[in-house]
Design a protein around this motif. Structure first.
Motif, short mmCIF file in Angstrom:
data_model
loop_
_atom_site.label_atom_id
_atom_site.label_comp_id
_atom_site.label_asym_id
_atom_site.label_seq_id
_atom_site.Cartn_x
_atom_site.Cartn_y
_atom_site.Cartn_z
N PHE A 3 -5.29 -56.70 -72.16
CA PHE A 3 -4.43 -57.74 -71.60
C PHE A 3 -4.80 -58.01 -70.15
O PHE A 3 -4.91 -59.17 -69.74
CB PHE A 3 -2.95 -57.31 -71.71
N GLU A 4 -5.02 -56.96 -69.37
CA GLU A 4 -5.36 -57.12 -67.96
C GLU A 4 -6.72 -57.79 -67.79
O GLU A 4 -6.90 -58.62 -66.90
CB GLU A 4 -5.35 -55.77 -67.24
N ILE A 54 -4.89 -70.52 -80.10
CA ILE A 54 -3.48 -70.11 -80.07
C ILE A 54 -2.70 -70.96 -81.06
O ILE A 54 -2.79 -72.19 -81.03
CB ILE A 54 -2.90 -70.24 -78.63
N ARG A 55 -1.96 -70.31 -81.92
CA ARG A 55 -1.28 -71.02 -83.00
C ARG A 55 -0.06 -71.79 -82.54
O ARG A 55 0.23 -72.86 -83.06
CB ARG A 55 -0.90 -70.03 -84.09
N ASP A 56 0.68 -71.27 -81.58
CA ASP A 56 1.88 -71.94 -81.09
C ASP A 56 1.46 -73.12 -80.22
O ASP A 56 0.83 -72.95 -79.18
CB ASP A 56 2.74 -70.95 -80.30
N LYS A 91 5.74 -67.80 -71.60
CA LYS A 91 4.80 -68.49 -72.50
C LYS A 91 3.35 -68.19 -72.08
O LYS A 91 2.49 -67.97 -72.94
CB LYS A 91 5.04 -70.00 -72.49
N VAL A 92 3.10 -68.16 -70.77
CA VAL A 92 1.76 -67.83 -70.29
C VAL A 92 1.41 -66.39 -70.66
O VAL A 92 0.28 -66.10 -71.07
CB VAL A 92 1.64 -68.06 -68.76
N GLU A 93 2.38 -65.50 -70.56
CA GLU A 93 2.14 -64.10 -70.93
C GLU A 93 1.83 -63.99 -72.43
O GLU A 93 0.91 -63.28 -72.82
CB GLU A 93 3.34 -63.24 -70.57
N GLU A 94 2.60 -64.69 -73.26
CA GLU A 94 2.33 -64.69 -74.69
C GLU A 94 0.95 -65.28 -74.98
O GLU A 94 0.22 -64.78 -75.84
CB GLU A 94 3.40 -65.49 -75.44
N THR A 96 -1.60 -65.26 -72.95
CA THR A 96 -2.59 -64.30 -72.47
C THR A 96 -2.79 -63.20 -73.51
O THR A 96 -3.93 -62.77 -73.76
CB THR A 96 -2.16 -63.70 -71.12
N GLU A 97 -1.71 -62.76 -74.14
CA GLU A 97 -1.83 -61.75 -75.20
C GLU A 97 -2.64 -62.30 -76.37
O GLU A 97 -3.48 -61.59 -76.94
CB GLU A 97 -0.44 -61.31 -75.67
N ALA A 98 -2.40 -63.56 -76.72
CA ALA A 98 -3.16 -64.18 -77.81
C ALA A 98 -4.64 -64.31 -77.44
O ALA A 98 -5.52 -64.06 -78.27
CB ALA A 98 -2.57 -65.55 -78.15
N VAL A 99 -4.91 -64.69 -76.21
CA VAL A 99 -6.29 -64.80 -75.73
C VAL A 99 -6.97 -63.43 -75.79
O VAL A 99 -8.11 -63.31 -76.25
CB VAL A 99 -6.35 -65.40 -74.30
N ALA A 100 -6.26 -62.40 -75.33
CA ALA A 100 -6.82 -61.04 -75.36
C ALA A 100 -7.15 -60.63 -76.80
O ALA A 100 -8.21 -60.05 -77.06
CB ALA A 100 -5.84 -60.05 -74.74
#
Length: 109
Positions: A3-4, A54-56, A91-94, A96-100
């Motif tokens: 994630f980081e 990203i699906r959402d 939303k940006v955090e979610e 970022t998790e999807a990108v990771a």
């Protein structure tokens, strides 16, 4: 940890895209500049692919706006004014998790 790393790539993306655009726009590039361009181009493409996967839809649009279109946080908060700042950040955090997750799947992270 992943994630980081993804977060850092997303934060660096506007700067990396700027460098890529500048180098591609030059008529003459040195060998070092060419090597940097060869390294940057797939990295940028993979991060953009991860954002586009990203699906959402709402999260994808926020991530595109912030990182691909290179708008600052305050601009995203203003554009999505119906949400609170915390909601946009969430939303940006979610995203970022999807990108990771996607970058890990691709073997980038």
């Amino acid at each position: 940890m992943d994630f980081e790393k993804a977060k850092q790539l997303l934060q660096d993306l506007p700067r990396l895209k700027g460098i890529e655009i500048d180098l591609k726009g030059r008529e003459h590039v040195t060998e070092e500049e060419s090597a940097v361009l060869k390294q940057l181009t797939p990295t940028i493409a993979n991060v953009e692919l991860a954002i586009n996967s990203i699906r959402d839809l709402e999260i994808r649009e926020i991530m595109k706006y912030r990182f691909i279109n290179m708008h600052p946080r305050w601009a995203a908060i203003r554009k999505w004014g119906r949400m609170t700042e915390r909601s946009v950040d969430r939303k940006v955090e979610e995203g970022t998790e999807a990108v990771a997750g996607t970058l890990k799947l691709l073997g980038i992270l």
